[in-house]
Motif scaffolding. Structure first.
Motif, PDB file in Angstrom:
ATOM      1  N   LEU A  51       0.835  -1.201   0.000  1.00  0.00           N
ATOM      2  CA  LEU A  51       0.000   0.000   0.000  1.00  0.00           C
ATOM      3  C   LEU A  51       0.872   1.255   0.000  1.00  0.00           C
ATOM      4  N   HIS A  52       1.936   1.230   0.788  1.00  0.00           N
ATOM      5  CA  HIS A  52       2.844   2.381   0.844  1.00  0.00           C
ATOM      6  C   HIS A  52       3.448   2.660  -0.538  1.00  0.00           C
ATOM      7  N   GLU A  53       3.841   1.599  -1.251  1.00  0.00           N
ATOM      8  CA  GLU A  53       4.390   1.751  -2.605  1.00  0.00           C
ATOM      9  C   GLU A  53       3.373   2.382  -3.548  1.00  0.00           C
ATOM     10  N   ALA A  54       2.087   2.150  -3.287  1.00  0.00           N
ATOM     11  CA  ALA A  54       1.022   2.723  -4.112  1.00  0.00           C
ATOM     12  C   ALA A  54       0.581   4.092  -3.595  1.00  0.00           C
ATOM     13  N   GLY A  55       1.258   4.589  -2.543  1.00  0.00           N
ATOM     14  CA  GLY A  55       0.913   5.898  -1.998  1.00  0.00           C
ATOM     15  C   GLY A  55      -0.323   5.883  -1.123  1.00  0.00           C
ATOM     16  N   ILE A  56      -0.619   4.727  -0.543  1.00  0.00           N
ATOM     17  CA  ILE A  56      -1.823   4.564   0.264  1.00  0.00           C
ATOM     18  C   ILE A  56      -1.431   4.186   1.686  1.00  0.00           C
ATOM     19  N   ILE A  57      -2.003   4.879   2.655  1.00  0.00           N
ATOM     20  CA  ILE A  57      -1.768   4.556   4.053  1.00  0.00           C
ATOM     21  C   ILE A  57      -3.112   4.275   4.713  1.00  0.00           C
ATOM     22  N   LEU A  58      -3.240   3.094   5.282  1.00  0.00           N
ATOM     23  CA  LEU A  58      -4.419   2.738   6.067  1.00  0.00           C
ATOM     24  C   LEU A  58      -3.975   2.744   7.529  1.00  0.00           C
ATOM     25  N   PRO A  59      -4.239   3.847   8.238  1.00  0.00           N
ATOM     26  CA  PRO A  59      -3.716   3.968   9.598  1.00  0.00           C
ATOM     27  C   PRO A  59      -4.236   2.920  10.577  1.00  0.00           C
ATOM     28  N   SER A  60      -5.377   2.334  10.294  1.00  0.00           N
ATOM     29  CA  SER A  60      -5.955   1.349  11.210  1.00  0.00           C
ATOM     30  C   SER A  60      -5.631  -0.088  10.824  1.00  0.00           C
ATOM     31  N   LEU A  61      -4.797  -0.290   9.816  1.00  0.00           N
ATOM     32  CA  LEU A  61      -4.444  -1.633   9.369  1.00  0.00           C
ATOM     33  C   LEU A  61      -3.801  -2.407  10.518  1.00  0.00           C
ATOM     34  N   ARG A  62      -4.348  -3.593  10.814  1.00  0.00           N
ATOM     35  CA  ARG A  62      -3.825  -4.395  11.925  1.00  0.00           C
ATOM     36  C   ARG A  62      -4.379  -5.812  11.842  1.00  0.00           C
ATOM     37  N   ILE A  63      -3.877  -6.649  12.703  1.00  0.00           N
ATOM     38  CA  ILE A  63      -4.434  -7.989  12.855  1.00  0.00           C
ATOM     39  C   ILE A  63      -5.672  -7.851  13.724  1.00  0.00           C
ATOM     40  N   ASP A  64      -6.757  -8.479  13.320  1.00  0.00           N
ATOM     41  CA  ASP A  64      -7.985  -8.453  14.099  1.00  0.00           C
ATOM     42  C   ASP A  64      -7.695  -8.990  15.500  1.00  0.00           C
ATOM     43  N   PRO A  65      -7.996  -8.199  16.539  1.00  0.00           N
ATOM     44  CA  PRO A  65      -7.636  -8.624  17.892  1.00  0.00           C
ATOM     45  C   PRO A  65      -8.363  -9.876  18.384  1.00  0.00           C
TER      46      PRO A  65
END
Length: 77
Positions: A27-41
């Motif tokens: 995503l970073h390479e595509a210029g996209i940041i998902l700030p909440s991206l994580r493993i489902d707790p």
């Protein structure tokens, strides 16, 4: 025995952590940041082998960039 490769020519991630970091990097390479991206707790607790990845929420601009990246040649399935 050799691991199967994904369509992008990579071997499948061996852990939820690895999958999230690969996704974050792509995503970073595509210029996209998902700030909440994580493993489902819930599913990620105690190293569950089929943990889900929580993509989280994003604004309209990020959603539009993500859609455009998936539509690029080689960007989607």
């Amino acid at each position: 025995m050799e691991a199967k490769e994904t369509m992008a020519g990579e071997r499948p991630a061996r852990s939820a952590e690895e999958a999230v970091e690969r996704l974050r990097a792509a995503l970073h390479e595509a210029g996209i940041i998902l700030p909440s991206l994580r493993i489902d707790p819930v599913t990620g607790a105690h190293g569950h082998p089929y943990a889900l990845v929580d993509l989280g929420r994003c604004n309209l601009g990020v959603a539009s960039r993500l859609a455009a990246a998936l539509r690029r040649p080689g960007g989607g399935a």
